[in-house]
Write a protein that holds these residues in place. Sequence first.
Motif, PDB file in Angstrom:
ATOM      1  N   TRP A  81      12.786  52.437  60.197  1.00  0.00           N
ATOM      2  CA  TRP A  81      13.679  51.308  60.470  1.00  0.00           C
ATOM      3  C   TRP A  81      12.995  49.955  60.325  1.00  0.00           C
ATOM      4  O   TRP A  81      13.658  48.926  60.372  1.00  0.00           O
ATOM      5  N   TYR A  82      11.683  49.953  60.166  1.00  0.00           N
ATOM      6  CA  TYR A  82      10.942  48.687  60.131  1.00  0.00           C
ATOM      7  C   TYR A  82      10.392  48.427  58.737  1.00  0.00           C
ATOM      8  O   TYR A  82       9.700  49.288  58.180  1.00  0.00           O
ATOM      9  N   PRO A  83      10.674  47.233  58.185  1.00  0.00           N
ATOM     10  CA  PRO A  83      11.551  46.167  58.680  1.00  0.00           C
ATOM     11  C   PRO A  83      13.012  46.448  58.323  1.00  0.00           C
ATOM     12  O   PRO A  83      13.296  47.409  57.613  1.00  0.00           O
ATOM     13  N   SER A  84      13.890  45.601  58.796  1.00  0.00           N
ATOM     14  CA  SER A  84      15.318  45.805  58.571  1.00  0.00           C
ATOM     15  C   SER A  84      15.701  45.476  57.132  1.00  0.00           C
ATOM     16  O   SER A  84      15.564  44.332  56.676  1.00  0.00           O
ATOM     17  N   GLY A  85      16.202  46.468  56.416  1.00  0.00           N
ATOM     18  CA  GLY A  85      16.634  46.253  55.043  1.00  0.00           C
ATOM     19  C   GLY A  85      17.865  45.374  54.940  1.00  0.00           C
ATOM     20  O   GLY A  85      17.958  44.521  54.048  1.00  0.00           O
ATOM     21  N   HIS A  86      18.806  45.554  55.840  1.00  0.00           N
ATOM     22  CA  HIS A  86      20.022  44.735  55.811  1.00  0.00           C
ATOM     23  C   HIS A  86      19.697  43.270  56.079  1.00  0.00           C
ATOM     24  O   HIS A  86      20.266  42.371  55.449  1.00  0.00           O
ATOM     25  N   THR A  87      18.782  43.016  57.026  1.00  0.00           N
ATOM     26  CA  THR A  87      18.409  41.634  57.318  1.00  0.00           C
ATOM     27  C   THR A  87      17.701  41.003  56.136  1.00  0.00           C
ATOM     28  O   THR A  87      17.962  39.848  55.787  1.00  0.00           O
ATOM     29  N   ALA A  88      16.794  41.743  55.516  1.00  0.00           N
ATOM     30  CA  ALA A  88      16.089  41.216  54.351  1.00  0.00           C
ATOM     31  C   ALA A  88      17.058  40.962  53.202  1.00  0.00           C
ATOM     32  O   ALA A  88      16.969  39.932  52.511  1.00  0.00           O
ATOM     33  N   THR A  89      17.989  41.886  52.994  1.00  0.00           N
ATOM     34  CA  THR A  89      18.964  41.715  51.919  1.00  0.00           C
ATOM     35  C   THR A  89      19.818  40.477  52.144  1.00  0.00           C
ATOM     36  O   THR A  89      20.039  39.679  51.222  1.00  0.00           O
ATOM     37  N   ALA A  90      20.293  40.289  53.373  1.00  0.00           N
ATOM     38  CA  ALA A  90      21.120  39.122  53.673  1.00  0.00           C
ATOM     39  C   ALA A  90      20.322  37.833  53.573  1.00  0.00           C
ATOM     40  O   ALA A  90      20.754  36.858  52.949  1.00  0.00           O
TER      41      ALA A  90
END
Length: 218
Positions: A125-134
Motif C-alpha cells: 500500500w505504500y506509497p498511495s498510487g491513487h494519490t500519486a496519480t491524482a
Amino acid sequence: MAVPVTAALVLLAVSWQVAVDGPLLGVDRAVRRAVHGARPNSLLDPLGHALSDLGSSLPAIPVLLAAGLLAARWWRRAGAARWWTPLPVAALTAVLIPLLVVPAKAAFARPGPLGDPLEPGQWGWYPSGHTATASLSYGVAALLLARAARPRTARWLAAGAALLALGVGAGLVWSDYHWLLDVAASWCLAALVLWALDRWLPRPGAAAPQASGASSLR
C-alpha cells in the motif's frame, strides 16, 4: 528550495519508518482511530469514495492527456517556439507515475489499514498510487495550462489541482483505503516532480503576452 528540501526530507523519513516499522507509524493508527470514531452513519462516506475515485487512472490520465493537447494549442497561440512540448510531457508523466509507484509498493510491501497479509506477488500500500496519480496528473495538467494563461487563471489552476490532490488523499484515508503516511509520501513525491518540472518548462506567454490565446484567457 524550501519546498523540495522539505518534501525530500519528509519522504525519506516516512519511508525509513515504514521500512523499519518505526514509531512514526503510530500517527497512522491514531488518525485511523479518529476517522473511525467520526464515521458511524456519516453522510461523508459517499463523498470519500467519490474523491478516492478521482485518483484512479480514469479519469486522471485522460484529463492529463487532454490538458496536454489543450496546452499545446495555448502555447502555439502564445507564440512558443516549441509549442508541442506539453504533448510529450503529458504522455511521459502518464508513464512515469507507475514507474515511480509500483517498484516502491513492491519493495516496501506494506499491508493496508485492514491488516490483511499480502498475497504472493501482491503490491503493498505504500506509497498511495491513487494519490500519486491524482497529484501528478492534475498537477502537471495545471502546470502545462498555466504556462500560457493569465496570472489569475494560473492561480485558479494551481488551486484546483492542489484541492483535487488533497481531496483524493483525504478520501482514501476516510474510506480506509490507505494509511495517512501512504498518502503523505505520494504528496511529497509529486511535489518533487512538479517542482523540477516547473523549473524546466519554458514560459511561452512571456514572449508574446498579447497573443490571441493568452489574451483570451481569464
